[in-house]
Design an enzyme around this catalytic site. Structure first.
Site, PDB file in Angstrom:
ATOM      1  N   HIS A 154       0.808  -1.235   0.000  1.00 44.99           N
ATOM      2  CA  HIS A 154       0.000   0.000   0.000  1.00 44.99           C
ATOM      3  C   HIS A 154       0.829   1.268   0.000  1.00 44.99           C
ATOM      4  O   HIS A 154       0.296   2.339   0.310  1.00 44.99           O
ATOM      5  CB  HIS A 154      -0.901   0.050   1.240  1.00 44.99           C
ATOM      6  CG  HIS A 154      -1.917  -1.037   1.309  1.00 44.99           C
ATOM      7  ND1 HIS A 154      -3.206  -0.880   0.836  1.00 44.99           N
ATOM      8  CD2 HIS A 154      -1.843  -2.300   1.780  1.00 44.99           C
ATOM      9  CE1 HIS A 154      -3.881  -2.001   1.043  1.00 44.99           C
ATOM     10  NE2 HIS A 154      -3.071  -2.881   1.613  1.00 44.99           N
ATOM     11  N   LYS A 181      -8.330  13.653   4.923  1.00 44.34           N
ATOM     12  CA  LYS A 181      -7.437  12.491   4.863  1.00 44.34           C
ATOM     13  C   LYS A 181      -6.397  12.697   5.941  1.00 44.34           C
ATOM     14  O   LYS A 181      -6.321  13.782   6.528  1.00 44.34           O
ATOM     15  CB  LYS A 181      -6.777  12.388   3.483  1.00 44.34           C
ATOM     16  CG  LYS A 181      -6.145  13.705   3.003  1.00 44.34           C
ATOM     17  CD  LYS A 181      -5.585  13.607   1.603  1.00 44.34           C
ATOM     18  CE  LYS A 181      -6.619  13.670   0.496  1.00 44.34           C
ATOM     19  NZ  LYS A 181      -6.553  12.606  -0.481  1.00 44.34           N
ATOM     20  N   ARG A 182      -5.592  11.664   6.229  1.00 47.43           N
ATOM     21  CA  ARG A 182      -4.515  11.856   7.192  1.00 47.43           C
ATOM     22  C   ARG A 182      -3.619  13.025   6.760  1.00 47.43           C
ATOM     23  O   ARG A 182      -3.461  13.292   5.571  1.00 47.43           O
ATOM     24  CB  ARG A 182      -3.698  10.559   7.321  1.00 47.43           C
ATOM     25  CG  ARG A 182      -4.450   9.447   8.033  1.00 47.43           C
ATOM     26  CD  ARG A 182      -4.834   9.839   9.437  1.00 47.43           C
ATOM     27  NE  ARG A 182      -3.667   9.934  10.296  1.00 47.43           N
ATOM     28  CZ  ARG A 182      -3.206   8.971  11.084  1.00 47.43           C
ATOM     29  NH1 ARG A 182      -3.843   7.809  11.145  1.00 47.43           N
ATOM     30  NH2 ARG A 182      -2.135   9.139  11.831  1.00 47.43           N
ATOM     31  N   LYS A 203       0.704  14.363   0.916  1.00 50.96           N
ATOM     32  CA  LYS A 203      -0.688  14.635   0.525  1.00 50.96           C
ATOM     33  C   LYS A 203      -0.923  16.128   0.275  1.00 50.96           C
ATOM     34  O   LYS A 203      -1.939  16.525  -0.258  1.00 50.96           O
ATOM     35  CB  LYS A 203      -1.640  14.119   1.595  1.00 50.96           C
ATOM     36  CG  LYS A 203      -1.602  12.580   1.758  1.00 50.96           C
ATOM     37  CD  LYS A 203      -2.564  12.117   2.842  1.00 50.96           C
ATOM     38  CE  LYS A 203      -2.436  10.638   3.180  1.00 50.96           C
ATOM     39  NZ  LYS A 203      -3.117   9.761   2.206  1.00 50.96           N
ATOM     40  N   THR A 213      -8.719   6.415  -1.566  1.00 50.33           N
ATOM     41  CA  THR A 213     -10.053   5.818  -1.633  1.00 50.33           C
ATOM     42  C   THR A 213     -11.124   6.874  -1.337  1.00 50.33           C
ATOM     43  O   THR A 213     -12.250   6.754  -1.787  1.00 50.33           O
ATOM     44  CB  THR A 213     -10.189   4.651  -0.631  1.00 50.33           C
ATOM     45  OG1 THR A 213      -9.605   5.038   0.615  1.00 50.33           O
ATOM     46  CG2 THR A 213      -9.502   3.410  -1.152  1.00 50.33           C
ATOM     47  N   LYS A 239     -15.067   7.844  -2.962  1.00 47.35           N
ATOM     48  CA  LYS A 239     -16.298   8.163  -2.227  1.00 47.35           C
ATOM     49  C   LYS A 239     -16.880   9.486  -2.720  1.00 47.35           C
ATOM     50  O   LYS A 239     -18.089   9.617  -2.929  1.00 47.35           O
ATOM     51  CB  LYS A 239     -16.017   8.231  -0.717  1.00 47.35           C
ATOM     52  CG  LYS A 239     -15.565   6.897  -0.135  1.00 47.35           C
ATOM     53  CD  LYS A 239     -14.921   7.026   1.250  1.00 47.35           C
ATOM     54  CE  LYS A 239     -14.143   5.747   1.569  1.00 47.35           C
ATOM     55  NZ  LYS A 239     -13.239   5.885   2.729  1.00 47.35           N
TER      56      LYS A 239
END
Ligand code: 26Q
Length: 820
Positions: free
Chosen positions: A366, A557-558, A563, A665, A669
């Site tokens: 991952h 998100k984290r 990111k 992911t 959504k």
């Protein structure tokens, strides 16, 4: 309160109506006076009533699987981020109406009662939530899959913001009990730690190894039901809790007195006490390795014990009939542990044991961040798991012989590929161990798999190209569309029927409606209602009011540098700068929402949280800005929050540095719920853009190849000097506008942005981000067209159902079929 209690009517499963059963559980199971039920007790009674309905199907499913000759699959994961179970179970059993009516008798709405449930936060983020979506899909597809995990007493921490900074509080989610679990002490297993390995000769003079002088811990299973969607299937998630053995106090711990030795049991009980909240870096802590081995050993023993019960001690078909999917390397000890059990407990020789092990292990990677690959120091590993360490060294010795054969002209490659990283403090490379011991290695999006094959694992790909495959992630539309967006569910059902709930490829039937003006209007009305719901939620949690005609622009998100929440903040500062300069002609109001948790030890991530809060404070309180920009940091982002956030989102921020996000992911959504994506060519964004069409996706930034090239000669100072917008953004940041009275708090971020070695190339993508955000602004003004694009995104999201993903795991890796 209207208390007409229905006459007890017994249904075919031996249970009364839901109403009767809820009353019975209030009175007898919980010892409460039904008429005075508080919300909390009513929730618990209702949950137990639902669980009772699941039990019959649960037993029947186990029997069907037991009777079948099917291969069985075990999903081994340190994390299952389930969230709430009540509404999910009610919907999957088709009990919505009956439950609503039953609760009505108590003056309570279903949605309101559901709020009573505490999230099961047994995971960090994407990887843990993926495991939960996968279990849902396995049950929906009637596949014989059992989840194995840990029953953490404390899940993911609760996040609060104090003076703009993250504060962590423990999450004691089990405090009020967990109505969804059934403890099964009769299936407890014993897990060994420490001690030493010794050789001995059996009666026939054959020598074997055994692991002795160990300190043992008991693993007690707690089973959670995983219901399929209206299909009678109920699968199992088995979570292990660690407990001291009875003789624990007789060991070296009774040096003190009786009370001291009983108290020493805590060592065993600590193992499953708390989830580690790191999501992207290894931490090398002994307790974490204990957790990993505890899960693996208990689960493998469990599977073998059941095999022996059913088939006796003949294990020749074990490999063919069982498959273990390893969720990242966290359970990679399964490779040497299965070898140990087969050889030491079942007297199998190495070759046979290896044949079985490599037939039934499959590994999912991952991450693309090299620093996130798990490594364990040989000295720590050897002390905690001496017998496993021996086995790993033997696996490596045999593997390196193969390497020599495969690359005869390249002697250095042995050191590169070795499972043991040599040096003054040698380490075990868990990913290499997982690859060598598995028949399948998969990535989680097309780009990710290609980058693994070309980069991190290229030598392995050369040796064993047949092992490598891609399984692009997916999410369950039952939670992430049907449950969380009832307005859209009703509109969809009216337009195209209900089949999409079980088979999301059917949602394509929505495509023609994108051209229907009256449908577009209804689509827009549903979105507006969801925006209002989200705005209320934000107001309750933060006190900030969102203007519901603003673009709802969301990044949840984290918190991680790759990111690039920082890029998002820089854009917010740019908009703020424009407003202050009076350059607001044509600017559509924006409501920017950012949420996510920082790992408690990740300093830079915590400073990013602080920056978001400080910038928000300035923007939200500047009268010149008014309703034009609002920026909010939403505290304690979790599964339940996402259920309110994603239906109300219009713009989904997926802005990682290309080549760093394995899949994502959340992006899926949002797409299902009709958000448009602004994103880089990273992870599953690429596939999202292909499905939705490039004209329905806001693309910006460098791609993975350009990222690699740019790194060689990256000069962020020149970017700043050469771009007036960016220069002003940096001036605001560097002048201390956002940290009045807190000098220097953001220096670490500023230094990072301006560092030629900045791994995340934030300033390299800022210009392009600003431009494309302008396109978003323009596109939003054409409401008809925006709704059209939104419908197209939902209509083309079929590929991102975890049902599709799991269908591919089943046929291409597991080789299992539905149990009919
Ligand atoms: C490792 C060692 C010690 C303690 C903790 C950990 C640890 C725990 C969790 C390391 C990593 C994680 C989680 C990783 C994760 O969530 N990865 C994400 O997986 C998603 C599902 O495949 C992808 O969509 C995301 O791209 C990926 O970042």
């Amino acid at each position: 309160m209207n208390m007409t209690i229905a006459t007890p009517e017994i249904t075919e499963n031996g249970l009364g109506s839901l109403e009767t059963e809820i009353t019975r559980h209030l009175n007898f199971t919980l010892g409460h006076v039904a008429k005075q039920a508080t919300q909390d007790y009513l929730y618990r009674a209702a949950a137990i009533a639902v669980r009772d309905r699941l039990v019959a199907n649960w037993k029947a499913t186990q029997k069907r699987i037991g009777d079948s000759q099917s291969r069985q699959v075990y999903y081994l994961s340190l994390e299952f981020l389930i969230g709430r179970s009540f509404t999910n179970a009610v919907a999957n059993l088709g009990l919505d109406e009956e439950m609503s009516n039953a609760l009505h008798q108590y003056g309570m709405a279903l949605e309101e009662l559901a709020e009573q449930e505490h999230d099961a936060g047994l995971g960090n983020g994407g990887l843990g939530r993926l495991a939960a979506c996968f279990l849902d899909s396995c049950a929906n597809l009637r596949l014989p899959v059992v989840g194995y995990g840990l029953r953490y007493e404390y899940g993911m921490f609760h996040q609060r913001i104090e003076s703009g900074r993250q504060v962590e509080d423990p999450d004691h989610w089990l405090r009020d009990g967990n109505p969804w679990e059934i403890q099964r002490p009769e299936d407890s297993r014993r897990v060994k730690f420490y001690g030493r390995s010794e050789l001995y000769y059996d009666a026939d003079g054959v020598h074997h190894s055994r692991w002795v002088d160990t300190q043992d811990v008991l693993a007690v299973p707690h089973d959670m039901p995983i219901p399929g969607h209206k299909n009678g299937t109920v699968n199992t998630l088995r979570l292990w809790k660690s407990m001291a053995t009875d003789e624990f106090d007789l060991g070296e711990f009774n040096a003190g007195g009786y009370a001291e030795s009983v108290a020493a049991k805590t060592m065993a009980e600590q193992i499953t006490m708390v989830l580690y909240p790191n999501d992207a870096s290894e931490n090398g802590k002994e307790l974490r390795l204990k957790q990993q081995y505890f899960l693996v050993s208990a689960s493998l023993q469990d599977v073998l014990a059941k095999w022996v019960d059913k088939n006796g001690r003949d294990l020749s078909k074990f490999g063919e009939k069982n498959c273990f999917q390893l969720n990242d390397t966290h359970p990679a000890c399964a490779v040497p542990e299965l070898m140990r059990i087969l050889m030491d407990d079942y007297a199998m020789d190495w070759e046979d044991a290896w044949g079985i092990t490599t037939r039934c292990m499959a590994y999912t990677n991952h991450t693309l961040l090299p620093e996130a690959l798990e490594r364990w120091s040989v000295s720590l590993f050897g002390r905690l798991l001496p017998r496993l360490t021996e086995i790993i060294f033997e696996i490596n010795r045999r593997f390196l012989r193969e390497v020599e054969f495969a690359f005869p002209k390249n002697p250095e490659i042995k050191a590169e590929l070795s499972i043991i990283e040599e040096g003054h403090d040698p380490h075990i490379r868990m990913a290499y161990l997982a690859i060598v011991g598995s028949f399948s290695v998969n990535g989680v999006a097309q780009l990710h798999t290609e980058l693994l094959k070309a980069g991190l694992f290229s030598n392995f790909n050369q040796m064993w190209p047949e092992k490598f495959n891609n399984k692009t992630n997916g999410v369950t539309q039952r939670r992430w569309l049907s449950h969380c967006n009832p307005g859209l569910r009703r509109l969809l059902n009216e337009a195209i029927g209900e089949s999409w709930e079980r088979d999301l490829s059917q949602i394509e039937a929505l495509l023609p409606f994108a051209g229907d003006a009256s449908f577009r209007q209804r689509w827009g009305e549903v979105k507006l209602a969801n925006k209002k719901r989200l705005a209320n939620f934000v107001q309750e949690r933060t006190g900030i009011e969102f203007n519901t005609s603003a673009i709802f622009d969301v990044q949840v998100k984290r918190i991680h540098e790759y990111k690039r929440q920082l890029l998002n903040v820089l854009h917010a500062i740019h908009l703020y700068d424009r407003v202050r300069r009076g350059d607001k002609e044509g600017m559509v109001p924006r409501a920017i929402l950012i949420g996510g948790k920082a790992a408690p030890g990740y300093h830079v991530a915590k400073v990013i949280v602080k920056l978001i809060n400080n910038v928000a404070q300035i923007i939200n309180n500047d009268e010149a800005v008014g309703d034009l920009i609002k920026l909010v940091f939403l505290p304690n982002y979790n599964v339940s929050a996402m259920e309110i956030i994603c239906p109300g989102t219009e713009l989904s921020e997926q802005i990682s540095t290309a080549g760093k996000e394995a899949s994502g992911t959340g992006n899926m959504k949002f797409m299902m719920n009709g958000a448009l994506t602004i994103g880089t060519l990273d992870g599953a964004n690429i596939e999202i853009r292909e499905k939705a069409g490039p004209e329905n996706f806001f693309l910006f930034g460098l791609d993975a190849q350009e990222v690699s090239k740019t790194r060689a000669d990256y000069q962020p100072d020149q970017i700043v000097a050469g771009d007036p917008d960016i220069r002003r953004v940096m001036e605001l940041l560097e002048s201390g506008t956002f940290n009045i009275g807190e000098p220097g708090v953001f220096d670490i971020l500023i230094g990072g942005l301006r560092n030629p070695a900045d791994q995340w190339l934030t300033l390299a993508d800022l210009r392009s981000f600003i431009e494309v955000q302008r396109e978003v602004n323009e596109a939003y003004k054409d409401e008809e067209n925006w709704n059209r694009m939104s419908i197209i995104n939902s209509a083309t999201s079929g590929h991102f159902s975890s049902d599709r993903t799991i269908g591919q795991y089943a046929s291409e890796i597991w080789n299992v079929n539905p149990i009919e």
